[in-house]
Design a protein around this motif. Structure first.
Motif, PDB file in Angstrom:
ATOM      1  N   THR A 156       0.863  -1.183   0.000  1.00  0.00           N
ATOM      2  CA  THR A 156       0.000   0.000   0.000  1.00  0.00           C
ATOM      3  C   THR A 156       0.897   1.229   0.000  1.00  0.00           C
ATOM      4  O   THR A 156       1.969   1.238   0.614  1.00  0.00           O
ATOM      5  CB  THR A 156      -0.911   0.041   1.236  1.00  0.00           C
ATOM      6  N   LEU A 157       0.446   2.264  -0.700  1.00  0.00           N
ATOM      7  CA  LEU A 157       1.177   3.526  -0.756  1.00  0.00           C
ATOM      8  C   LEU A 157       0.246   4.644  -0.315  1.00  0.00           C
ATOM      9  O   LEU A 157      -0.852   4.786  -0.854  1.00  0.00           O
ATOM     10  CB  LEU A 157       1.680   3.797  -2.184  1.00  0.00           C
ATOM     11  N   ASP A 181      -3.417   7.150  -1.968  1.00  0.00           N
ATOM     12  CA  ASP A 181      -3.928   6.135  -1.044  1.00  0.00           C
ATOM     13  C   ASP A 181      -4.380   4.959  -1.896  1.00  0.00           C
ATOM     14  O   ASP A 181      -5.518   4.909  -2.369  1.00  0.00           O
ATOM     15  CB  ASP A 181      -5.078   6.683  -0.209  1.00  0.00           C
ATOM     16  N   THR A 182      -3.470   4.007  -2.121  1.00  0.00           N
ATOM     17  CA  THR A 182      -3.777   2.941  -3.064  1.00  0.00           C
ATOM     18  C   THR A 182      -2.943   1.705  -2.761  1.00  0.00           C
ATOM     19  O   THR A 182      -2.024   1.749  -1.928  1.00  0.00           O
ATOM     20  CB  THR A 182      -3.507   3.421  -4.510  1.00  0.00           C
ATOM     21  N   ARG A 183      -3.261   0.621  -3.434  1.00  0.00           N
ATOM     22  CA  ARG A 183      -2.517  -0.628  -3.278  1.00  0.00           C
ATOM     23  C   ARG A 183      -2.010  -1.095  -4.635  1.00  0.00           C
ATOM     24  O   ARG A 183      -2.749  -1.086  -5.618  1.00  0.00           O
ATOM     25  CB  ARG A 183      -3.391  -1.716  -2.644  1.00  0.00           C
ATOM     26  N   SER A 211      -4.591   6.778  -7.610  1.00  0.00           N
ATOM     27  CA  SER A 211      -4.917   5.400  -7.248  1.00  0.00           C
ATOM     28  C   SER A 211      -4.636   4.489  -8.429  1.00  0.00           C
ATOM     29  O   SER A 211      -4.646   4.914  -9.599  1.00  0.00           O
ATOM     30  CB  SER A 211      -6.384   5.275  -6.826  1.00  0.00           C
ATOM     31  N   VAL A 212      -4.377   3.228  -8.129  1.00  0.00           N
ATOM     32  CA  VAL A 212      -4.080   2.240  -9.166  1.00  0.00           C
ATOM     33  C   VAL A 212      -5.363   1.842  -9.880  1.00  0.00           C
ATOM     34  O   VAL A 212      -6.392   1.588  -9.245  1.00  0.00           O
ATOM     35  CB  VAL A 212      -3.397   1.000  -8.553  1.00  0.00           C
ATOM     36  N   VAL A 213      -5.315   1.810 -11.218  1.00  0.00           N
ATOM     37  CA  VAL A 213      -6.448   1.383 -12.036  1.00  0.00           C
ATOM     38  C   VAL A 213      -6.029   0.182 -12.876  1.00  0.00           C
ATOM     39  O   VAL A 213      -4.854  -0.195 -12.920  1.00  0.00           O
ATOM     40  CB  VAL A 213      -6.962   2.524 -12.945  1.00  0.00           C
ATOM     41  N   GLN A 214      -6.996  -0.413 -13.558  1.00  0.00           N
ATOM     42  CA  GLN A 214      -6.748  -1.667 -14.262  1.00  0.00           C
ATOM     43  C   GLN A 214      -5.729  -1.523 -15.378  1.00  0.00           C
ATOM     44  O   GLN A 214      -4.711  -2.212 -15.415  1.00  0.00           O
ATOM     45  CB  GLN A 214      -8.075  -2.196 -14.813  1.00  0.00           C
ATOM     46  N   ASP A 215      -5.964  -0.623 -16.318  1.00  0.00           N
ATOM     47  CA  ASP A 215      -5.054  -0.399 -17.446  1.00  0.00           C
ATOM     48  C   ASP A 215      -5.615   0.763 -18.254  1.00  0.00           C
ATOM     49  O   ASP A 215      -6.771   1.163 -18.070  1.00  0.00           O
ATOM     50  CB  ASP A 215      -4.932  -1.649 -18.324  1.00  0.00           C
ATOM     51  N   VAL A 216      -4.803   1.333 -19.152  1.00  0.00           N
ATOM     52  CA  VAL A 216      -5.274   2.424 -20.009  1.00  0.00           C
ATOM     53  C   VAL A 216      -4.791   2.190 -21.445  1.00  0.00           C
ATOM     54  O   VAL A 216      -3.942   2.911 -21.947  1.00  0.00           O
ATOM     55  CB  VAL A 216      -4.813   3.816 -19.505  1.00  0.00           C
TER      56      VAL A 216
END
Length: 239
Positions: A156-157, A181-183, A211-216
């Motif tokens: 986590t960050l 605030d993400t993992r 925050s971390v997302v799936q992909d772009v």
């Protein structure tokens, strides 16, 4: 207040219609490449991920740019990154952000970037992905950008950072603060910075959350100057 110009430039229409990618799931495939288009410059060329922006920075990955600007860039494997990893709590410093994160897994090593080096028709430029959209209630600019972060284990960050140097456009965004605030998953992650300016009179301050997302897939890459011109065009539509 001026009326909106009926036909905005195609690039601005495209970015305004983008939707937020879903959050990553444990079953999602690993992120191993970037697919996108360089809209700055013309002609064929190459795109590179480099370990820094200095003349002597090592090339970690490279790919061809087609005539229409499209490219598929493989992300470097862990063995290629070994000499470039830093502590996860300082990884966003590689993007130009100042401040310290808290990493939930002690000892995590990481690497991050938000810029690529593109060469088209002999002209070399630093490009990044950032879209902007004009909002009226109250008047402000909404924006969304992406960075790629590798962590050698899940963590986590969390933290509050000053990422003004990431945008590096003091005539448009004078200050950018980012709340993280993400993992992350072990391996490559896409970190999305979504935020807004405090107003439309330039220069203006801005804030964002990361925050971390799936992909772009299909990301649009432009120089800071081209991004700044787009912001100025949108700002000029409001008095």
């Amino acid at each position: 207040m001026k009326k909106l110009i009926p036909l905005l430039p195609l690039g601005l229409l495209f970015t305004a219609c983008q939707t937020t990618p879903p959050a990553p799931q444990p079953s999602d495939p690993a992120i191993v490449q970037i697919t996108g288009k360089v809209s700055s410059g013309t002609g064929t060329g190459t795109i590179e991920l480099r370990d820094g922006v200095s003349a002597g920075a090592a090339t970690l990955s490279s790919a061809s740019i087609a005539a229409d600007g499209s490219f598929t860039l493989p992300l470097p494997t862990p063995d290629k990154l070994a000499g470039s990893l830093v502590s996860a709590d300082t990884v966003l410093g590689q993007l130009g952000c100042e401040g310290t994160l808290t990493s939930g897994t002690p000892g995590t090593r990481a690497f991050g970037f938000a810029e690529l080096q593109a060469t088209r028709s002999g002209a070399t430029m630093q490009v990044m992905t950032l879209s902007t959209d004009l909002k009226f209630l109250p008047p402000h600019l909404a924006f969304k950008g992406h960075a790629w972060v590798y962590t050698d284990q899940a963590t986590t960050l969390k933290g509050e950072l000053d990422c003004t140097k990431l945008i590096n456009s003091p005539d448009t965004i004078s200050r950018l603060t980012v709340s993280v605030d993400t993992r992350t998953r072990a391996g490559w992650n896409v970190l999305e910075l979504a935020g807004r300016t405090s107003g439309v009179s330039l220069p203006t301050s801005a804030s964002a959350s990361a925050s971390v997302v799936q992909d772009v897939p299909g990301s649009n890459w432009r120089t800071v100057n081209d991004i700044a011109r787009g912001i100025t065009t949108l700002s000029a539509q409001v008095k």
